[in-house]
Design a protein around this motif. Structure first.
Motif, PDB file in Angstrom:
ATOM      1  N   ASN A  47     -14.258  -2.272  -0.117  1.00  0.00           N
ATOM      2  CA  ASN A  47     -14.026  -1.738   1.222  1.00  0.00           C
ATOM      3  C   ASN A  47     -15.101  -0.738   1.648  1.00  0.00           C
ATOM      4  OD1 ASN A  47     -12.633  -1.348   3.603  1.00  0.00           O
ATOM      5  ND2 ASN A  47     -11.046  -0.024   2.726  1.00  0.00           N
ATOM      6  N   HIS A  96       4.947   1.050   1.599  1.00  0.00           N
ATOM      7  CA  HIS A  96       4.525   2.328   2.176  1.00  0.00           C
ATOM      8  C   HIS A  96       5.426   2.719   3.336  1.00  0.00           C
ATOM      9  CE1 HIS A  96       0.008   1.890   0.916  1.00  0.00           C
ATOM     10  NE2 HIS A  96       0.836   1.627  -0.077  1.00  0.00           N
ATOM     11  N   ARG A 128       6.568   4.354  -1.273  1.00  0.00           N
ATOM     12  CA  ARG A 128       5.614   5.459  -1.263  1.00  0.00           C
ATOM     13  C   ARG A 128       5.757   6.194   0.060  1.00  0.00           C
ATOM     14  NH1 ARG A 128      -0.908   5.127  -0.657  1.00  0.00           N
ATOM     15  NH2 ARG A 128      -0.291   5.273   1.518  1.00  0.00           N
ATOM     16  N   TYR A 170      -3.966  11.804   5.003  1.00  0.00           N
ATOM     17  CA  TYR A 170      -4.112  10.517   4.339  1.00  0.00           C
ATOM     18  C   TYR A 170      -2.844   9.656   4.482  1.00  0.00           C
ATOM     19  CZ  TYR A 170      -3.943   6.836   1.094  1.00  0.00           C
ATOM     20  OH  TYR A 170      -3.767   5.595   0.599  1.00  0.00           O
ATOM     21  N   ASP A 196       1.134   9.710  -2.838  1.00  0.00           N
ATOM     22  CA  ASP A 196      -0.302   9.628  -3.151  1.00  0.00           C
ATOM     23  C   ASP A 196      -0.992  10.887  -2.626  1.00  0.00           C
ATOM     24  OD1 ASP A 196      -2.928   8.903  -3.545  1.00  0.00           O
ATOM     25  OD2 ASP A 196      -2.743   6.912  -2.631  1.00  0.00           O
ATOM     26  N   HIS A 241      -4.137  11.425  -3.073  1.00  0.00           N
ATOM     27  CA  HIS A 241      -5.474  10.920  -2.713  1.00  0.00           C
ATOM     28  C   HIS A 241      -6.615  11.842  -3.135  1.00  0.00           C
ATOM     29  CE1 HIS A 241      -7.615   7.783  -0.216  1.00  0.00           C
ATOM     30  NE2 HIS A 241      -6.701   7.114  -0.889  1.00  0.00           N
ATOM     31  N   GLU A 288       0.530  10.041  -7.388  1.00  0.00           N
ATOM     32  CA  GLU A 288      -0.720   9.290  -7.569  1.00  0.00           C
ATOM     33  C   GLU A 288      -1.935  10.130  -7.217  1.00  0.00           C
ATOM     34  OE1 GLU A 288      -0.796   5.732  -5.219  1.00  0.00           O
ATOM     35  OE2 GLU A 288      -2.966   5.538  -5.398  1.00  0.00           O
ATOM     36  N   GLU A 317      -7.175   3.642  -9.040  1.00  0.00           N
ATOM     37  CA  GLU A 317      -7.557   2.560  -8.108  1.00  0.00           C
ATOM     38  C   GLU A 317      -9.064   2.482  -7.918  1.00  0.00           C
ATOM     39  OE1 GLU A 317      -5.235   3.804  -4.715  1.00  0.00           O
ATOM     40  OE2 GLU A 317      -6.972   4.676  -3.752  1.00  0.00           O
ATOM     41  N   ARG A 323      -3.706   2.465 -12.341  1.00  0.00           N
ATOM     42  CA  ARG A 323      -3.820   1.759 -11.053  1.00  0.00           C
ATOM     43  C   ARG A 323      -5.046   0.849 -10.971  1.00  0.00           C
ATOM     44  NH1 ARG A 323      -1.381   1.375  -7.081  1.00  0.00           N
ATOM     45  NH2 ARG A 323      -2.527   2.478  -5.463  1.00  0.00           N
ATOM     46  N   HIS A 327      -3.276  -1.405  -7.992  1.00  0.00           N
ATOM     47  CA  HIS A 327      -3.620  -1.163  -6.595  1.00  0.00           C
ATOM     48  C   HIS A 327      -3.359  -2.449  -5.798  1.00  0.00           C
ATOM     49  CE1 HIS A 327      -7.164   0.130  -3.757  1.00  0.00           C
ATOM     50  NE2 HIS A 327      -6.004   0.518  -3.274  1.00  0.00           N
ATOM     51  N   ALA A 342      -3.521  -2.385  -1.932  1.00  0.00           N
ATOM     52  CA  ALA A 342      -3.672  -2.067  -0.504  1.00  0.00           C
ATOM     53  C   ALA A 342      -4.249  -3.279   0.225  1.00  0.00           C
ATOM     54  CB  ALA A 342      -4.584  -0.849  -0.341  1.00  0.00           C
ATOM     55  N   ASP A 392      -6.965  -3.770   1.705  1.00  0.00           N
ATOM     56  CA  ASP A 392      -8.393  -4.090   1.579  1.00  0.00           C
ATOM     57  C   ASP A 392      -8.663  -4.983   0.369  1.00  0.00           C
ATOM     58  OD1 ASP A 392      -7.674  -1.219   0.794  1.00  0.00           O
ATOM     59  OD2 ASP A 392      -9.486  -1.485  -0.406  1.00  0.00           O
ATOM     60  N   GLU A 397       1.843  -2.376  -6.213  1.00  0.00           N
ATOM     61  CA  GLU A 397       1.782  -1.928  -4.817  1.00  0.00           C
ATOM     62  C   GLU A 397       1.809  -3.138  -3.885  1.00  0.00           C
ATOM     63  OE1 GLU A 397      -1.808   0.180  -3.796  1.00  0.00           O
ATOM     64  OE2 GLU A 397      -0.893   1.070  -2.014  1.00  0.00           O
ATOM     65  N   LEU A 428     -14.741   3.575   5.628  1.00  0.00           N
ATOM     66  CA  LEU A 428     -13.601   4.436   5.312  1.00  0.00           C
ATOM     67  C   LEU A 428     -13.852   5.790   5.970  1.00  0.00           C
ATOM     68  CD1 LEU A 428     -13.213   3.521   1.569  1.00  0.00           C
ATOM     69  CD2 LEU A 428     -11.420   3.322   3.271  1.00  0.00           C
ATOM     70  N   TRP A 447     -11.758  12.238   0.476  1.00  0.00           N
ATOM     71  CA  TRP A 447     -10.843  11.626   1.450  1.00  0.00           C
ATOM     72  C   TRP A 447      -9.648  11.038   0.740  1.00  0.00           C
ATOM     73  CZ3 TRP A 447      -9.714   6.265   1.946  1.00  0.00           C
ATOM     74  CH2 TRP A 447      -8.696   6.013   2.912  1.00  0.00           C
TER      75      TRP A 447
END
Ligand code: KDG
Ligand code: MG
Length: 402
Positions: free
Chosen positions: A37, A122, A147, A159, A210, A212, A236, A262, A283, A312, A314, A316, A339, A389, A402
């Motif tokens: 990503n 999520h 989550r 986030y 998370d 992040h 996480e 991740e 992850r 992971h 997500a 992406d 996830e 991102l 981030w």
């Protein structure tokens, strides 16, 4: 059987995906996800210029030797671009092998250790009230693990949270969007959020969060400790992952289970975390962690140290990765949770797949191989769009994770 050629399909049905298709002289082909990503074209170039020319003539059944050839043969080992490229080839070869043997991939990975794969979804809300609504909506959809991320009063965005009514989508066309960060506001808000959610929904639903990568070890220790009464399934990415030793400090202070990985590229990003039992869930994925061949080794090491998987998943990561993850989830003894951030319907159309969701679980299906294909004609209608991102800065302008 011999590999004849390989091609890369880059498409953007709502978001960017890079897919490797490896062809053989017997007409069987395999798919590998190669999506990194925000840095997609680096992997495209790595595969096109440096990997694909070496594949012609190889026996696709030799997954281990091809993996070692691409890993050791590069000399420049590891790193996300290299490991994502290797993963794409590895997934495609396992797909070919399972298709040639006419079995779903999980049969080559040890068979079924369970009948279904527990997933978490999520619930992202702009404020605590909206977050509770999202949690309740997902409970009604059948999810058993959720989550929870929420907008923080007094902060512009955080986030995991989109504008109300929109789906959360981190990669956006154009230059990187900027988010703001305030550790103090976050730390005082999150325990109150989970207190409210637990009071409303009770103990049965598994809750995750998370952070992040945004806290220091001692800040994360405080958060973990203050969340203990609400029994999270995991916290996480509490701290930045580069320094494995930092998890020692965190671990000393809290019983909240920790998940991380991740962005890991190989077992060498997490060997200390695993062998010192500093984490509970790993992850690292098939896609960014070197493919099925390398994830198997890492997960088996983790099993010995009572660390479970939590791949992971997500949006992406393409449906090709989701399928590969599900075959592993079904077969690995130390599977923990998967996830599940469902793709847009258009993505599912571009990548028709055998896996399906029912009642809080995913099922990989029994189609031979990974059980995913790509609709080239449809993919061709959605060309690549450069996207980034976001970045994150503290209130005073300091760059932050981030
Ligand atoms: O590309 C980055 C996303 O995959 C990541 O931000 C999602 O943290 C994430 C998660 O837990 O799904
Ligand atoms: Mg995450």
């Amino acid at each position: 059987m011999k590999i004849t050629h390989a091609e890369i399909i880059v498409c953007s049905p709502t978001r960017n995906f890079v897919t490797l298709v490896v062809h053989t002289d017997e007409g069987i082909y395999g798919l590998g996800d190669a999506t990194l990503n925000g840095r997609e074209m680096a992997v495209v170039s790595y595969l096109q210029e440096h990997v694909i020319p070496c594949l012609t003539g190889k026996d696709p059944f030799n997954t281990e030797d091809t993996w070692q050839f691409l890993y050791k043969g590069a000399y420049w080992k590891r790193g996300p671009v290299t490991m994502t490229s290797i993963a794409a080839v590895d997934m495609a070869l396992w797909d070919i092998k399972a298709k040639a043997l006419n079995v779903p991939l999980y049969q080559l990975l040890g068979g079924k250790s369970r009948e279904k794969v527990l997933v978490y979804c999520h619930a992202n809300g702009t404020d605590p009230h909206h977050t509770l609504e999202e949690v309740e909506k997902h409970i009604e959809m059948g999810y058993k693990a959720i989550r929870v991320q929420s907008g923080i009063p007094g902060m512009r965005g955080t986030y995991g949270v989109a504008k109300k009514g929109e789906k959360y989508e981190p990669a956006t066309p154009g230059l990187p969007q900027q988010y703001e960060w305030n550790t103090e506001k976050y730390l005082s808000f999150v325990p109150r959020l989970f207190e409210m959610i637990r009071n409303k929904i009770g103990e049965e639903i598994l809750l995750l969060h998370d952070a992040h990568h945004r806290l220091t070890p001692i800040e994360a220790a405080r958060l973990g400790r203050e969340l203990e009464p609400y029994h999270l399934f995991w916290l996480e990415d509490p701290v930045s992952e580069e320094l494995q030793e930092s998890f020692r400090l965190l671990r000393r202070h809290t019983t909240t289970p920790i998940a991380v990985g991740e962005i890991f590229s190989s077992v060498f990003d997490c060997h200390l975390l695993i062998t010192e039992q500093l984490i509970d869930y790993l992850r690292m994925t098939v896609l960014h962690g070197g493919g099925i061949t390398h994830i198997l080794k890492t997960a088996h090491l983790a099993e010995i140290y009572n660390v479970r998987t939590g791949f992971h998943g997500a949006t992406d990561l393409s449906p090709v990765t989701m399928a590969a993850s599900l075959h592993l989830d079904l077969s690995l003894h130390n599977f923990g949770i998967q996830e599940h951030m469902p793709h847009e319907p258009l993505v599912d159309e571009v990548f028709p797949h055998a896996y399906f969701f029912a009642g809080g679980y995913l099922y990989p299906g029994d189609a031979p191989g990974l059980g995913v294909d790509i609709n080239r004609q449809l993919a061709g209608k959605y060309p690549y769009r450069p996207a980034y991102l976001p970045i994150n800065r503290r209130d005073d302008g300091t760059m932050w994770n981030w």
